[in-house]
Motif scaffolding. Structure first.
Motif, PDB file in Angstrom:
ATOM      1  N   VAL A 136      21.439 -12.369  14.810  1.00  0.00           N
ATOM      2  CA  VAL A 136      21.342 -13.319  13.341  1.00  0.00           C
ATOM      3  C   VAL A 136      22.255 -12.398  12.447  1.00  0.00           C
ATOM      4  O   VAL A 136      22.804 -13.091  11.648  1.00  0.00           O
ATOM      5  CB  VAL A 136      19.724 -13.241  13.109  1.00  0.00           C
ATOM      6  N   LYS A 137      22.303 -11.333  12.549  1.00  0.00           N
ATOM      7  CA  LYS A 137      23.227 -10.616  11.521  1.00  0.00           C
ATOM      8  C   LYS A 137      24.568 -11.039  11.692  1.00  0.00           C
ATOM      9  O   LYS A 137      25.477 -10.912  10.768  1.00  0.00           O
ATOM     10  CB  LYS A 137      23.076  -9.111  11.647  1.00  0.00           C
ATOM     11  N   ALA A 138      24.957 -11.362  12.988  1.00  0.00           N
ATOM     12  CA  ALA A 138      26.459 -11.907  13.194  1.00  0.00           C
ATOM     13  C   ALA A 138      26.849 -13.121  12.344  1.00  0.00           C
ATOM     14  O   ALA A 138      27.843 -13.573  12.121  1.00  0.00           O
ATOM     15  CB  ALA A 138      26.615 -12.218  14.719  1.00  0.00           C
ATOM     16  N   LEU A 139      25.456 -13.973  11.961  1.00  0.00           N
ATOM     17  CA  LEU A 139      25.680 -15.032  11.300  1.00  0.00           C
ATOM     18  C   LEU A 139      25.404 -15.015   9.939  1.00  0.00           C
ATOM     19  O   LEU A 139      25.519 -15.849   9.104  1.00  0.00           O
ATOM     20  CB  LEU A 139      24.767 -16.333  11.917  1.00  0.00           C
ATOM     21  N   THR A 140      25.362 -13.786   9.321  1.00  0.00           N
ATOM     22  CA  THR A 140      24.929 -13.263   8.094  1.00  0.00           C
ATOM     23  C   THR A 140      26.226 -13.010   7.281  1.00  0.00           C
ATOM     24  O   THR A 140      27.174 -12.277   7.626  1.00  0.00           O
ATOM     25  CB  THR A 140      23.975 -12.344   8.090  1.00  0.00           C
ATOM     26  N   ASP A 141      26.023 -13.342   5.923  1.00  0.00           N
ATOM     27  CA  ASP A 141      27.005 -12.857   5.055  1.00  0.00           C
ATOM     28  C   ASP A 141      26.692 -11.174   4.539  1.00  0.00           C
ATOM     29  O   ASP A 141      27.462 -10.568   4.190  1.00  0.00           O
ATOM     30  CB  ASP A 141      27.284 -13.588   3.837  1.00  0.00           C
ATOM     31  N   VAL A 142      25.567 -11.072   4.369  1.00  0.00           N
ATOM     32  CA  VAL A 142      24.933  -9.909   3.917  1.00  0.00           C
ATOM     33  C   VAL A 142      23.622  -9.474   4.161  1.00  0.00           C
ATOM     34  O   VAL A 142      22.654 -10.346   4.052  1.00  0.00           O
ATOM     35  CB  VAL A 142      25.178  -9.366   2.233  1.00  0.00           C
ATOM     36  N   VAL A 143      23.294  -8.184   4.504  1.00  0.00           N
ATOM     37  CA  VAL A 143      21.976  -7.769   5.082  1.00  0.00           C
ATOM     38  C   VAL A 143      21.313  -7.168   3.778  1.00  0.00           C
ATOM     39  O   VAL A 143      21.887  -6.506   3.034  1.00  0.00           O
ATOM     40  CB  VAL A 143      22.047  -6.732   6.358  1.00  0.00           C
ATOM     41  N   VAL A 144      20.053  -7.356   3.894  1.00  0.00           N
ATOM     42  CA  VAL A 144      19.237  -6.752   2.731  1.00  0.00           C
ATOM     43  C   VAL A 144      17.926  -6.073   3.245  1.00  0.00           C
ATOM     44  O   VAL A 144      17.499  -6.232   4.556  1.00  0.00           O
ATOM     45  CB  VAL A 144      18.679  -7.609   1.444  1.00  0.00           C
ATOM     46  N   THR A 145      17.434  -5.063   2.701  1.00  0.00           N
ATOM     47  CA  THR A 145      16.195  -4.463   2.691  1.00  0.00           C
ATOM     48  C   THR A 145      15.138  -4.968   1.760  1.00  0.00           C
ATOM     49  O   THR A 145      15.822  -5.284   0.530  1.00  0.00           O
ATOM     50  CB  THR A 145      16.032  -3.069   3.005  1.00  0.00           C
ATOM     51  N   SER A 146      13.718  -4.612   1.967  1.00  0.00           N
ATOM     52  CA  SER A 146      12.942  -4.680   0.842  1.00  0.00           C
ATOM     53  C   SER A 146      13.355  -3.892  -0.544  1.00  0.00           C
ATOM     54  O   SER A 146      12.998  -4.498  -1.658  1.00  0.00           O
ATOM     55  CB  SER A 146      11.295  -4.558   1.277  1.00  0.00           C
ATOM     56  N   GLY A 147      13.907  -2.799  -0.217  1.00  0.00           N
ATOM     57  CA  GLY A 147      14.350  -1.903  -1.376  1.00  0.00           C
ATOM     58  C   GLY A 147      15.513  -2.354  -2.088  1.00  0.00           C
ATOM     59  O   GLY A 147      15.579  -1.847  -3.393  1.00  0.00           O
ATOM     60  N   ASN A 148      16.698  -3.040  -1.331  1.00  0.00           N
ATOM     61  CA  ASN A 148      17.643  -3.291  -2.045  1.00  0.00           C
ATOM     62  C   ASN A 148      17.960  -4.749  -2.412  1.00  0.00           C
ATOM     63  O   ASN A 148      19.024  -5.289  -3.115  1.00  0.00           O
ATOM     64  CB  ASN A 148      19.015  -2.645  -1.562  1.00  0.00           C
TER      65      ASN A 148
END
Length: 330
Positions: A136-148
């Motif tokens: 899924v990350k490979a299909l993503t533009d940017v990853v986020v966490t709840s903190g950022n």
């Protein structure tokens, strides 16, 4: 050493330690001998946190995985966290004490489904919560966490077309505080989904001076009655800075270990999940997956240097891009 077939099928090595073994001491000895580092999430058992080289939330663990010089990383969390370690440190041996330690959020968003959804929404960029698989990350533009998440969402133009997934509650919260209308994937955390306003109000009646701390994976009505909303790291920081307060805590109970360690005289009241009449299953505020990690499994993982986590090279090549973008922006 040869592994028994059933151990491999189970996804962990279930060999008992020799009688009288001090697991913590032996784990630390093997870490020094093998140049290994133990990373543990706040939601794991307290004894694991006490044994780890570093504890933190998803963002902190991702940063540590990218920075460490250790040859072996033992990720005590869930499977997607171990994948993230491997993506950021492809030349290191990444061990996951129990390969069955999954994540309800990651399970709710399959790569094939996201690919189809992207095709149905041309022109949209994808912001994926870190609680996702490498595919899924490979299909993503940017990853986020709840903190950022808010900080990173704010880097996009206000009129940008965005898909946010898989946590609907976190995405809804970010929409509410940014004024955006991101398309939200319908996924949720099986722990945070169980918290409810009635259970919080019961605790407020018993402890009227207590402040409510809530993780943004909780439902909107729960966040509306919270005094502080934030990631595990944010909630922990707030408690440390205000130890004179009492707290009602609406997140996975594992964080209470670190909260109490840092604030030994502070009173914390974990919110129990709402349980409907006749319901079955876990009636606790703990993540079953995180709790699959154990000292014995860590001991065996280090001893046998297995189970290992591998990520397909082509997927890793694409998945590392949104993770590195996250680390740069946060």
């Amino acid at each position: 050493m040869e592994l028994k077939k059933q151990w491999i099928e189970q996804g962990f090595i279930n060999e008992p330690a020799p009688e009288g073994t001090d697991l913590k001491a032996e784990i630390r000895r093997m870490c020094e001998e093998k140049n290994a580092i133990i990373l543990a999430h706040y939601y794991t058992h307290g004894e694991i946190q006490d044994c780890a080289d570093f504890i933190g939330d998803s963002l902190a663990l991702a940063r540590k995985a990218a920075e460490t010089d250790a040859k072996i990383i033992v990720m005590c969390g869930v499977h997607f966290m171990a994948e993230t370690c491997k993506i950021l440190s492809p030349d290191k041996l990444v061990l996951c004490p129990d390969l069955n330690a999954g994540c309800s959020l990651a399970d709710s968003c399959k790569a094939d489904d996201l690919k189809k959804y992207k095709e149905e929404h041309p022109g949209y960029q994808v912001i994926s919560y870190v609680n996702t698989t490498a595919a899924v990350k490979a299909l993503t533009d940017v990853v986020v966490t709840s903190g950022n998440a808010k900080k990173i969402v704010d880097t996009f133009p206000q009129d940008a077309k965005l898909i946010f997934g898989p946590d609907y509650n976190l995405g809804s919260y970010i929409n509410s505080i940014t004024g955006r209308e991101m398309l939200l994937w319908q996924g949720g955390c099986h722990v945070h989904e169980r918290f409810s306003v009635p259970e919080i109000l019961k605790l407020k009646q018993q402890h009227p001076k207590a402040l409510v701390l809530a993780h943004p994976e909780c439902k909107g009505p729960v966040l509306a009655v919270a005094d502080v909303v934030g990631s595990t790291a944010v909630l922990l920081k707030y408690a440390i800075e205000h130890p004179e307060q009492e707290y009602i805590v609406a997140t996975e109970a594992g964080i209470l270990h670190e909260m109490q360690r840092n604030c030994p005289t502070t009173l914390f009241y974990p919110v129990p999940p709402e349980v409907s009449e006749g319901s079955i299953g876990c009636h606790c505020n703990e993540c079953d997956y995180m709790k699959m990690n154990s000292m014995l499994k860590i001991y065996n993982a280090l001893k046998y240097e297995w189970p290992t986590v591998e990520v397909d090279a082509e997927i890793a090549k694409e998945a590392v891009k949104p993770i590195e973008r996250m680390l740069e922006l946060s």
